[in-house]
Design an enzyme around this catalytic site. Structure first.
Site: not given
Ligand code: MV4
Length: 450
Positions: A287, A289, A291, A337
């Protein structure tokens, strides 16, 4: 330069922007709800204006109220901070149409990055490495199953409009796909009004590494390295650090250049963060962001720059005050935090602060809007302070964090400070050996969470 900026936010981030304005000789306008009449940002700004009742929907998120405040006070620009209206493309579009400067990216860039399918398509086309998965959206269960077979299980189905972990479902096998696909769609539709989903290979044990980028809006951009934000609870970051314990200088330069080139290519303006999952030495974009982020101070510490000052400069058409060659990592920074929450369940703990004492000394920065006798209202998020430490290396930063936490006094409410004392005693934290699942697992085994 602008002579007056309105800050459409509250709490520590409003103070952060007011401080940058004051150093630049720009007058600041605070806006506040009726619940925030006694808040520090109201006291610290040059002017303050009440914009509505306690509910954020009717105050900090009210576009008419904020634009009216701008017109009444004669502010030429709005800094949104983070959260609230900071990534609201419709709001920014209105400002663009009314010649009020938004201190941040264009409505078009916010819109592109706000839709994760479009964001991923855009980044992929710009040469940013992405998680393998569907090419764009997935419109049927049959297609979902075909992609599952193609990329191999486990996969994750994500809502294009998702956020905060909502609209995200893992399918361990093809048998899970129907439920994951339907649930992600339903959550996307009910939470964000958009049922569109896409599919990615599920990475089981990555780190969350994000790259800070900054553009001048005219085809120049730089990167300011990475932050490791893997320590999260329920998709809320708890501790962030820069540089990332797992990232070396060569890796930083390589992924950093990819990110800077990408945002330069689209004439991106201001601060941005490109989020990656990092596993087995590879980066996978997830992703962007558009900001300034909560954790920006760790980047400021190691690069010695003022990101808010830069945001204000480029918003008025000035060049950035540094080039990539000027930017060198200096030491190590860690942010924790501090939330008004009661352990072990992190229940909100608003109320009156009977005593507040901020830590100080070399390499310590406390960004907080607390003061003795302040009453934390129950209407907003629970972040009450960020403690940022900077040392010559990671062990020095860790020792400094421990020392600074010992000096901090926040009496009258419960806070997350005891969590950090406990985390600092953990060998994995001392060594930097953690992934995105480390904290949730630790909380389960140490606080009986879950
Ligand atoms: C993922 C992932 C594993 N594989 N995408 C969580 C929120 C969103 N911003 C994206 N997230 C994730 N995407 C793929 N392909 C695991 C997560 C995820 C995670 C990512 C970043 C920090 C903490 C997390 C906790 C659980 C799952």
């Amino acid at each position: 330069m602008f002579d007056k900026i309105l800050i459409a936010n509250r709490g520590e981030i409003a103070l952060r922007v007011i401080r940058a304005c004051r150093e630049m000789g720009i007058r600041s306008v605070a806006v506040h709800s009726t619940a925030d009449s006694d808040a520090m940002h109201v006291r610290m700004a040059d002017e303050a204006i009440c914009i509505g009742p306690p509910s954020a929907t009717d105050s900090y998120l009210s576009v008419p109220a904020i634009i009216s405040a701008c017109e009444i006070t004669g502010a030429q620009a709005i800094h949104p901070g983070y959260g609230f209206l900071s990534e609201n493309a419709a709001f920014v579009q209105i400002l663009e149409d009314h010649d009020i400067t938004f201190i941040g990216p264009t409505s078009e860039h916010i819109r592109i990055m706000g839709d994760k399918i479009t964001a991923k398509d855009t980044m992929k086309a710009l040469g940013v490495p992405c998680v393998p998965g569907s090419d764009g959206g997935v419109d049927s269960l049959e297609e979902a199953l075909r992609i599952g077979k193609e990329v191999g299980y486990p996969v994750i189905v994500k809502a294009t409009a998702g956020g905060g972990g909502k609209g995200m479902k893992v399918a361990q096998t093809a048998d899970d796909m129907k439920s994951a696909y339907q649930t992600a769609r339903a959550e996307g539709k009910s939470n964000f009004g958009n049922p569109d989903v896409y599919i990615e290979k599920y990475l089981t044990t990555p780190r969350h590494i994000e790259i800070q980028v900054f553009g001048d809006g005219k085809g120049k951009a730089v990167h300011l390295g990475e932050r490791d934000c893997s320590l999260q609870r329920r998709h809320q970051k708890v501790l962030e650090e820069a540089p990332g314990p797992a990232i070396d200088a060569e890796t930083r330069a390589r992924i950093g250049k990819i990110c800077a080139d990408a945002v330069a290519n689209i004439n991106y303006i201001g601060a941005g963060t490109i989020e990656f999952l990092y596993e087995n030495g590879d980066f996978y974009f997830i992703e962007m962001n558009t900001r300034l982020q909560v954790e920006h101070p760790v980047t400021e510490a190691i690069f010695g720059v003022d990101l808010v000052r830069e945001q204000i400069r480029v918003a008025e058409g000035y060049p950035m005050s540094f080039t990539q060659d000027d930017l060198e990592v200096n030491g190590h920074a860690i942010e924790v935090r501090i939330n008004a929450e009661r352990l072990p369940n992190f229940a909100p703990s608003p109320g009156r602060i009977t005593q507040y004492h901020a830590p100080g000394g070399l390499g310590v920065r406390m960004d907080s809007a607390l003061y003795d006798g302040y009453s934390i209202p129950p209407f907003y998020d629970s972040l009450i302070g960020k403690l940022i430490v900077h040392g010559r290396d990671r062990p020095e930063a860790l020792a400094r964090l421990s020392r600074a936490l010992g000096e901090l006094i926040v009496d009258g409410i419960h806070t997350t400070v005891p969590l950090f004392d406990a985390l600092l005693a953990e060998p994995d934290i001392q060594s930097g050996n953690y992934t995105i699942h480390w904290l949730e697992h630790w909380l389960e085994t140490h606080l009986g969470e879950g």
